[in-house]
Motif scaffolding. Structure first.
Motif, PDB file in Angstrom:
ATOM      1  N   GLY A 177      25.030  44.159  35.469  1.00 24.52           N
ATOM      2  CA  GLY A 177      25.563  43.032  34.447  1.00 24.52           C
ATOM      3  C   GLY A 177      24.680  41.035  34.057  1.00 24.52           C
ATOM      4  N   THR A 178      24.575  40.871  33.133  1.00 25.12           N
ATOM      5  CA  THR A 178      24.197  39.166  32.984  1.00 25.12           C
ATOM      6  C   THR A 178      25.284  38.385  33.049  1.00 25.12           C
ATOM      7  N   GLY A 179      26.566  38.638  32.720  1.00 28.46           N
ATOM      8  CA  GLY A 179      27.185  37.814  32.386  1.00 28.46           C
ATOM      9  C   GLY A 179      27.287  37.199  31.289  1.00 28.46           C
ATOM     10  N   LEU A 180      26.876  37.953  30.544  1.00 29.21           N
ATOM     11  CA  LEU A 180      26.773  37.587  28.403  1.00 29.21           C
ATOM     12  C   LEU A 180      27.386  38.624  28.127  1.00 29.21           C
ATOM     13  N   ARG A 190      31.229  50.603  34.961  1.00 33.95           N
ATOM     14  CA  ARG A 190      30.474  49.613  35.622  1.00 33.95           C
ATOM     15  C   ARG A 190      31.978  48.955  36.461  1.00 33.95           C
ATOM     16  N   TYR A 191      32.861  48.516  35.806  1.00 34.28           N
ATOM     17  CA  TYR A 191      33.973  47.911  36.787  1.00 34.28           C
ATOM     18  C   TYR A 191      35.238  49.387  37.450  1.00 34.28           C
ATOM     19  N   SER A 208      42.414  47.674  33.415  1.00 31.31           N
ATOM     20  CA  SER A 208      41.447  46.683  32.404  1.00 31.31           C
ATOM     21  C   SER A 208      41.785  47.077  30.640  1.00 31.31           C
ATOM     22  N   ILE A 247      41.222  42.257  36.257  1.00 35.83           N
ATOM     23  CA  ILE A 247      41.040  40.851  36.396  1.00 35.83           C
ATOM     24  C   ILE A 247      41.819  40.258  36.957  1.00 35.83           C
ATOM     25  N   ARG A 303      31.709  35.475  35.933  1.00 35.67           N
ATOM     26  CA  ARG A 303      31.618  36.203  36.262  1.00 35.67           C
ATOM     27  C   ARG A 303      33.265  36.303  37.341  1.00 35.67           C
ATOM     28  N   VAL A 304      33.737  37.228  37.324  1.00 38.47           N
ATOM     29  CA  VAL A 304      35.123  37.066  38.551  1.00 38.47           C
ATOM     30  C   VAL A 304      34.559  37.968  39.637  1.00 38.47           C
ATOM     31  N   SER A 305      33.402  38.133  39.469  1.00 36.12           N
ATOM     32  CA  SER A 305      32.937  38.535  40.822  1.00 36.12           C
ATOM     33  C   SER A 305      31.457  38.854  40.967  1.00 36.12           C
ATOM     34  N   ALA A 357      33.539  48.572  31.161  1.00 39.06           N
ATOM     35  CA  ALA A 357      34.881  49.986  31.763  1.00 39.06           C
ATOM     36  C   ALA A 357      34.129  50.738  32.909  1.00 39.06           C
ATOM     37  N   PHE A 407      40.786  46.609  27.121  1.00 35.16           N
ATOM     38  CA  PHE A 407      39.690  45.427  26.221  1.00 35.16           C
ATOM     39  C   PHE A 407      40.041  45.980  24.836  1.00 35.16           C
TER      40      PHE A 407
HETATM   41  P1  ADP Z   1      28.490  40.978  33.043  1.00 34.81           P
HETATM   42  O1  ADP Z   1      27.991  41.783  32.812  1.00 34.81           O
HETATM   43  O2  ADP Z   1      29.287  40.909  34.686  1.00 34.81           O
HETATM   44  O3  ADP Z   1      29.146  42.457  33.244  1.00 34.81           O
HETATM   45  P2  ADP Z   1      30.416  40.570  30.979  1.00 34.81           P
HETATM   46  O4  ADP Z   1      30.508  39.636  29.928  1.00 34.81           O
HETATM   47  O5  ADP Z   1      30.621  41.960  30.156  1.00 34.81           O
HETATM   48  O6  ADP Z   1      29.419  40.223  32.302  1.00 34.81           O
HETATM   49  O7  ADP Z   1      31.788  40.316  31.748  1.00 34.81           O
HETATM   50  C1  ADP Z   1      32.408  39.037  32.213  1.00 34.81           C
HETATM   51  C2  ADP Z   1      33.198  39.319  33.465  1.00 34.81           C
HETATM   52  O8  ADP Z   1      34.424  39.544  33.106  1.00 34.81           O
HETATM   53  C3  ADP Z   1      32.494  40.500  34.278  1.00 34.81           C
HETATM   54  O9  ADP Z   1      31.582  39.944  35.540  1.00 34.81           O
HETATM   55  C4  ADP Z   1      33.813  41.709  35.545  1.00 34.81           C
HETATM   56  O10 ADP Z   1      33.982  40.609  36.177  1.00 34.81           O
HETATM   57  C5  ADP Z   1      34.278  41.496  34.251  1.00 34.81           C
HETATM   58  N1  ADP Z   1      35.117  42.730  33.926  1.00 34.81           N
HETATM   59  C6  ADP Z   1      34.504  42.329  32.225  1.00 34.81           C
HETATM   60  N2  ADP Z   1      35.065  43.971  31.941  1.00 34.81           N
HETATM   61  C7  ADP Z   1      35.793  44.403  32.925  1.00 34.81           C
HETATM   62  C8  ADP Z   1      36.587  45.224  33.224  1.00 34.81           C
HETATM   63  N3  ADP Z   1      36.579  46.178  32.501  1.00 34.81           N
HETATM   64  N4  ADP Z   1      37.685  45.368  34.463  1.00 34.81           N
HETATM   65  C9  ADP Z   1      37.096  44.460  35.583  1.00 34.81           C
HETATM   66  N5  ADP Z   1      36.622  43.146  35.253  1.00 34.81           N
HETATM   67  C10 ADP Z   1      36.041  43.398  33.626  1.00 34.81           C
END
Ligand code: ADP
Length: 447
Positions: free
Chosen positions: A393-396, A337-338, A422, A368, A382-384, A335, A424
């Motif tokens: 981020g690691t994408g995990l 970081r994005y 967003s 997203i 990853r979205v971006s 939250a 979650f």
């Molecule tokens: P990462 O380490 O890349 O953050 P995550 O598994 O935590 O990997 O999240 C996967 C992807 O989901 C992220 O790369 C991002 O694109 C998207 N994402 C996750 N949380 C958020 C958020 N709070 N707002 C926007 N995009 C998000």
């Protein structure tokens, strides 16, 4: 000939014949001087004939015998013809049904998967095919009528699964009662109002491959740990002030090696979670947990965001403190970081309908796009990619969150829209909710 025509003709002919017969009897009686006797005898003869025909029809109505094709006319012949037609139709229909049934049975028997039919009420076996017999070690016909769960001695989860009637979630990776080396999966299919169909599949190969994959990832991650620590150690020893020409390079190398370390740690966490079937069931005080989450959020944000914590549920959770903390932290870190500077992050712990609770992390960040939402919890999705990398981020992260939640029989709800931010939310069932302890109450004022 149609039925109504046949009946009309039969009535007419019977009436004519009756009249002719009586006229003949009367004529004969008059000729012999005993008309009443003759009429009486004729009536008797008619009654005897009627009884005889009735006897014949009744005898042939026994379903095993078929009325022979009838010739002749009149009401009795019409009756026999109609019965004959019905019998022929019924026979044809039952033959067709038997053929159909046989074809279905053959198809079910030839299926490469095991199939069983059980009573919904008590799980007793009604039918099973050859594959099911081999996979479950059943015997025909002795096993019929036995409860299916009895064949899985020591596997209480089969009994629980059958009792819960879970049709959408198969029961994965069970040892076969016939051979524990063979791994099977069970799927429940609604079959009729009173029966279930259970499909049994041999998943030994699949499970082995899955194990190989898991071991591979775990081993690679483990092997990478030591060289990375060494690289990291040496990089830490280089003082940028002493080598100003290397400063930029060293800084980048440090960042990359930190990223790799994080990646390896996340992969190891995932492997560990995948190998686990359950986690420790400990009381988790939510008030201190929310205080910690707020502290982590603020540390990560460095004052760039407004962080709000709302503790509205007034209860605690049961589960693994360590794993749930890691899941919640992941969501909070995402939250922050994005969400661009100036945004707001709200951590809310609240009750939901049905007696459960949820911990929702809401942000006012980038959001997203809808098409990405179904895949967001996949590893490395990853979205971006650039935004994820930039923010470390690691994408995990979300894969880890999903695994932790599934080990707590909880789910992750995601709501998001581009530019809207967003939410979650980790949603826990009533079984995970516990009364808040006194110690927790003292620390409640965290918002
Ligand atoms: P990462 O380490 O890349 O953050 P995550 O598994 O935590 O990997 O999240 C996967 C992807 O989901 C992220 O790369 C991002 O694109 C998207 N994402 C996750 N949380 C958020 C958020 N709070 N707002 C926007 N995009 C998000």
């Amino acid at each position: 000939m149609s039925v109504s025509m046949l009946l009309r003709l039969a009535w007419r002919q019977s009436l004519i014949r009756l009249l002719l017969f009586y006229a003949f009897a009367l004529g004969l009686g008059l000729a012999l001087g005993e008309p009443w006797w003759a009429l009486g005898l004729a009536t008797l003869a008619l009654a005897a004939r009627a009884y005889w025909r009735l006897y014949r029809v009744l005898r042939f109505l026994d379903w095993r015998k078929q009325l022979r094709t009838v010739d002749g006319q009149g009401l009795w012949a019409a009756l026999e013809t109609l019965i004959h037609r019905r019998q022929t139709e019924n026979r044809r229909r039952s033959r067709r049904l038997v053929r159909l049934l046989r074809a279905y049975r053959q198809a079910a028997t030839a299926m490469p998967d095991g199939a069983l039919v059980i009573h919904r009420r008590d799980g007793r076996l009604v039918w099973f095919n050859k594959t099911a017999r081999h996979l479950l070690g059943l015997r025909y016909p002795q096993s019929l009528g036995e409860p299916l769960a009895d064949f899985f001695a020591g596997q209480t989860r089969v009994r629980d699964w059958l009792a819960s009637g879970q049709t959408d979630e198969p029961l994965l990776d069970l040892p076969s009662p016939a051979d524990p080396m063979v791994r099977i999966s069970l799927r429940l299919i609604p079959y009729s109002a009173r029966e279930w169909m259970v499909v049994v599949r041999d998943v030994t190969k699949l499970m082995r491959l899955e194990q190989v994959r898991r071991d591979f990832v775990a081993n690679v991650s483990h092997e990478l740990r030591t060289p990375l620590t060494v690289v990291h150690g040496y990089l830490d020893m280089i003082e940028p002030e002493e080598h100003p020409e290397l400063a930029v390079m060293v800084e980048e190398m440090r960042r990359q090696s930190q990223r790799m370390t994080q990646l390896v740690e996340d992969l190891l966490t995932l492997s560990r979670l995948e190998a686990q079937e359950s986690l420790p069931e400990e009381p988790l005080a939510m008030a201190p947990m929310l205080v910690t989450l707020r502290r982590e959020a603020e540390a990560l944000s460095q004052g760039r965001h407004e962080v709000r914590v709302l503790d509205e549920a007034g209860c605690d959770l049961t589960g693994s403190t360590k794993e749930l903390h890691s899941a919640f932290s992941n969501l909070v870190s995402n939250a922050i970081r994005y969400t661009p500077t100036g945004g707001r992050v709200t951590i809310r712990f609240e009750k939901v309908a049905g007696g459960g609770v949820r911990l929702a992390v809401q942000d006012t960040g980038y959001g997203i796009p809808e098409q990405h939402l179904p895949r967001i919890t996949e590893r490395f999705y990853r979205v971006s990619t650039s935004r994820s990398r930039e923010s470390g981020g690691t994408g995990l992260g979300l894969s880890i969150v999903k695994h932790v939640l599934s080990l707590h029989q909880a789910r992750l709800d995601v709501e998001s829209g581009v530019g809207r931010g967003s939410t979650f939310a980790c949603v826990f069932g009533p079984a995970r909710v516990r009364m808040r302890s006194q110690a927790g109450d003292d620390l409640e004022d965290v918002s």
